[in-house]
Scaffold this motif. Sequence first.
Motif, PDB file in Angstrom:
ATOM      1  N   GLY A   1      42.172  31.581  35.971  1.00 38.00           N
ATOM      2  CA  GLY A   1      41.288  32.724  35.782  1.00 38.00           C
ATOM      3  C   GLY A   1      41.795  33.968  36.481  1.00 38.00           C
ATOM      4  O   GLY A   1      41.774  35.072  35.917  1.00 38.00           O
ATOM      5  N   GLU A   2      42.276  33.813  37.716  1.00 38.06           N
ATOM      6  CA  GLU A   2      42.773  34.959  38.470  1.00 38.06           C
ATOM      7  C   GLU A   2      44.060  35.507  37.861  1.00 38.06           C
ATOM      8  O   GLU A   2      44.273  36.727  37.819  1.00 38.06           O
ATOM      9  CB  GLU A   2      43.005  34.554  39.930  1.00 38.06           C
ATOM     10  N   TYR A   3      44.919  34.623  37.371  1.00 34.21           N
ATOM     11  CA  TYR A   3      46.157  35.070  36.735  1.00 34.21           C
ATOM     12  C   TYR A   3      45.852  35.929  35.510  1.00 34.21           C
ATOM     13  O   TYR A   3      46.474  36.982  35.308  1.00 34.21           O
ATOM     14  CB  TYR A   3      47.002  33.863  36.333  1.00 34.21           C
ATOM     15  N   LEU A   4      44.909  35.507  34.692  1.00 34.87           N
ATOM     16  CA  LEU A   4      44.550  36.288  33.508  1.00 34.87           C
ATOM     17  C   LEU A   4      44.070  37.680  33.900  1.00 34.87           C
ATOM     18  O   LEU A   4      44.409  38.676  33.242  1.00 34.87           O
ATOM     19  CB  LEU A   4      43.464  35.566  32.713  1.00 34.87           C
ATOM     20  N   ARG A   5      43.298  37.760  34.980  1.00 32.88           N
ATOM     21  CA  ARG A   5      42.807  39.067  35.422  1.00 32.88           C
ATOM     22  C   ARG A   5      43.938  39.929  35.975  1.00 32.88           C
ATOM     23  O   ARG A   5      44.042  41.118  35.653  1.00 32.88           O
ATOM     24  CB  ARG A   5      41.703  38.883  36.471  1.00 32.88           C
ATOM     25  N   GLN A   6      44.795  39.346  36.783  1.00 32.70           N
ATOM     26  CA  GLN A   6      45.880  40.117  37.390  1.00 32.70           C
ATOM     27  C   GLN A   6      46.871  40.637  36.356  1.00 32.70           C
ATOM     28  O   GLN A   6      47.427  41.734  36.510  1.00 32.70           O
ATOM     29  CB  GLN A   6      46.611  39.252  38.419  1.00 32.70           C
ATOM     30  N   GLU A   7      47.089  39.859  35.303  1.00 33.32           N
ATOM     31  CA  GLU A   7      48.059  40.239  34.280  1.00 33.32           C
ATOM     32  C   GLU A   7      47.414  40.987  33.112  1.00 33.32           C
ATOM     33  O   GLU A   7      48.069  41.222  32.092  1.00 33.32           O
ATOM     34  CB  GLU A   7      48.770  38.986  33.753  1.00 33.32           C
ATOM     35  N   ASN A   8      46.146  41.365  33.277  1.00 31.23           N
ATOM     36  CA  ASN A   8      45.424  42.107  32.234  1.00 31.23           C
ATOM     37  C   ASN A   8      45.446  41.379  30.893  1.00 31.23           C
ATOM     38  O   ASN A   8      45.696  41.972  29.837  1.00 31.23           O
ATOM     39  CB  ASN A   8      46.012  43.520  32.079  1.00 31.23           C
ATOM     40  N   LEU A   9      45.169  40.084  30.946  1.00 37.10           N
ATOM     41  CA  LEU A   9      45.150  39.250  29.744  1.00 37.10           C
ATOM     42  C   LEU A   9      43.725  38.840  29.386  1.00 37.10           C
ATOM     43  O   LEU A   9      43.489  37.762  28.847  1.00 37.10           O
ATOM     44  CB  LEU A   9      46.014  38.002  29.972  1.00 37.10           C
ATOM     45  N   THR A  10      42.777  39.718  29.679  1.00 40.85           N
ATOM     46  CA  THR A  10      41.365  39.374  29.504  1.00 40.85           C
ATOM     47  C   THR A  10      40.699  40.197  28.407  1.00 40.85           C
ATOM     48  O   THR A  10      39.496  40.448  28.453  1.00 40.85           O
ATOM     49  CB  THR A  10      40.605  39.566  30.830  1.00 40.85           C
ATOM     50  N   ASP A  11      41.462  40.629  27.413  1.00 38.75           N
ATOM     51  CA  ASP A  11      40.864  41.404  26.329  1.00 38.75           C
ATOM     52  C   ASP A  11      39.792  40.611  25.592  1.00 38.75           C
ATOM     53  O   ASP A  11      38.782  41.162  25.149  1.00 38.75           O
ATOM     54  CB  ASP A  11      41.941  41.838  25.326  1.00 38.75           C
ATOM     55  N   LEU A  12      40.017  39.313  25.437  1.00 33.97           N
ATOM     56  CA  LEU A  12      39.092  38.480  24.671  1.00 33.97           C
ATOM     57  C   LEU A  12      38.106  37.740  25.565  1.00 33.97           C
ATOM     58  O   LEU A  12      36.917  37.665  25.261  1.00 33.97           O
ATOM     59  CB  LEU A  12      39.871  37.470  23.825  1.00 33.97           C
ATOM     60  N   PHE A  13      38.586  37.175  26.669  1.00 34.41           N
ATOM     61  CA  PHE A  13      37.702  36.386  27.522  1.00 34.41           C
ATOM     62  C   PHE A  13      38.231  36.348  28.945  1.00 34.41           C
ATOM     63  O   PHE A  13      39.410  36.601  29.197  1.00 34.41           O
ATOM     64  CB  PHE A  13      37.559  34.952  26.993  1.00 34.41           C
ATOM     65  N   GLU A  14      37.327  36.034  29.874  1.00 37.77           N
ATOM     66  CA  GLU A  14      37.674  35.744  31.257  1.00 37.77           C
ATOM     67  C   GLU A  14      37.183  34.342  31.591  1.00 37.77           C
ATOM     68  O   GLU A  14      36.228  33.845  30.996  1.00 37.77           O
ATOM     69  CB  GLU A  14      37.036  36.752  32.216  1.00 37.77           C
ATOM     70  N   ILE A  15      37.857  33.712  32.547  1.00 36.57           N
ATOM     71  CA  ILE A  15      37.489  32.377  33.000  1.00 36.57           C
ATOM     72  C   ILE A  15      36.887  32.480  34.396  1.00 36.57           C
ATOM     73  O   ILE A  15      37.501  33.039  35.309  1.00 36.57           O
ATOM     74  CB  ILE A  15      38.711  31.439  33.035  1.00 36.57           C
ATOM     75  N   ASN A  16      35.685  31.960  34.553  1.00 34.83           N
ATOM     76  CA  ASN A  16      35.029  31.909  35.850  1.00 34.83           C
ATOM     77  C   ASN A  16      34.963  30.449  36.292  1.00 34.83           C
ATOM     78  O   ASN A  16      34.101  29.690  35.843  1.00 34.83           O
ATOM     79  CB  ASN A  16      33.622  32.505  35.756  1.00 34.83           C
ATOM     80  N   ALA A  17      35.905  30.042  37.138  1.00 36.80           N
ATOM     81  CA  ALA A  17      35.929  28.661  37.625  1.00 36.80           C
ATOM     82  C   ALA A  17      34.834  28.468  38.667  1.00 36.80           C
ATOM     83  O   ALA A  17      34.721  29.251  39.611  1.00 36.80           O
ATOM     84  CB  ALA A  17      37.289  28.334  38.219  1.00 36.80           C
TER      85      ALA A  17
END
Length: 377
Positions: free
Chosen positions: A87-103
């Motif tokens: 989840g944090e990697y997706l946020r840091q790399e700006n890969l959250t256009d579609l969804f974010e993961i909240n573990a």
Amino acid sequence: MSNHTTSRRKVLAGAAAATGMLGLAGCAGGNGGDGNGGDGNGESGGNGNGNGSSDDGSGNGGGATQEFTFATSVEGSTAFRIGSTFGEYLRQENLTDLFEINAVVSPGATGGYRMMDQGEAAFSTPSTYGLEVSPDQGPFADNPLNDFNAVRQIRGNFSVQPFLIVQADSGIESWDDLEGQTVSFGSAGAGTRVPSETILDLEIGLENITPEYVGYSDQPAALRGGRVDAIFGYVNNSAIAPGWMQELDATVDWRHIPYSDEVRSEFEQQLPYTSTLEVDGSNFFESFTDTITPYNLTYVVSSTTGLDDEVAYEFAKLSYEHGEALLESDNSMGFYPDPDLFLETIHPDVPVHKGAYDYYVESELWGDYDLTAPPEA
């Protein structure tokens, strides 16, 4: 393969349950839902232009980034570490256009699986053994899952190799010496609970010990302080020791009680999708450097038919195509770049999610493994 497994493919092949989106934690930058409370897409009286919300998370979000809950396991567990890292990697790399993961933490991997089944999470990480005995055997015998027919796999997540540990000066040198002692099996909702209880039962009988269920991260202190006489520890992916095991190794002079050959054979027969193996303790530890004989259990990222195909597709795509970078950021992510780990180890008879299936077919990975296509395909 067991008869239970063989029949499962037939049962699930005919089940394409249409459930609402589960575990939608909220929207990052959008209002969620399409407001169509009358057609099941939203229940909060939205105005029909994307401003509504849905109690079950089935709103389409009006194009906003949606945040999905990933029920992992207890705090300090490998499952929580991996979910948080992704989840944090997706946020840091700006890969959250579609969804974010909240573990989020859960009572254990089995507990997180129940959260998903109850609509409290979009993703969970049950073991392949847990999938095999779903919905009403093993840990689910007394409280069956609500809708196993809706469960879909996305990818393999990690593996654990549990083994029994005692203090070196405890006087416990064999399984027989454990009679009358207190043994911790980790948290009560852990996916390892039933396999660990089974292997101890085969060795000396559960009725001959006092069971405790201490969270894995609390086990080093429990063993040091004498609250318990033995614990089940583990390594991950046959490659790394989790932080709490590193703490144990640094603060406790410990030894390993190996499983007997007879029990190892019987254990593998009784519990499908488990195995036993040998690992070199010196690869992980300083206190105990001899051969360790753990059992092996693999875990799978799973969701349900209620998860949008596009989200499942992107989850599969991002987790694989960024797998090497994820592994560089955290050595617990060993399954992520390697299809022989994240596809070879999932349950062959539980359908893969339609979105993930589409990605694996498109990337020419699907044909290399014995997997079950979703009925929706």
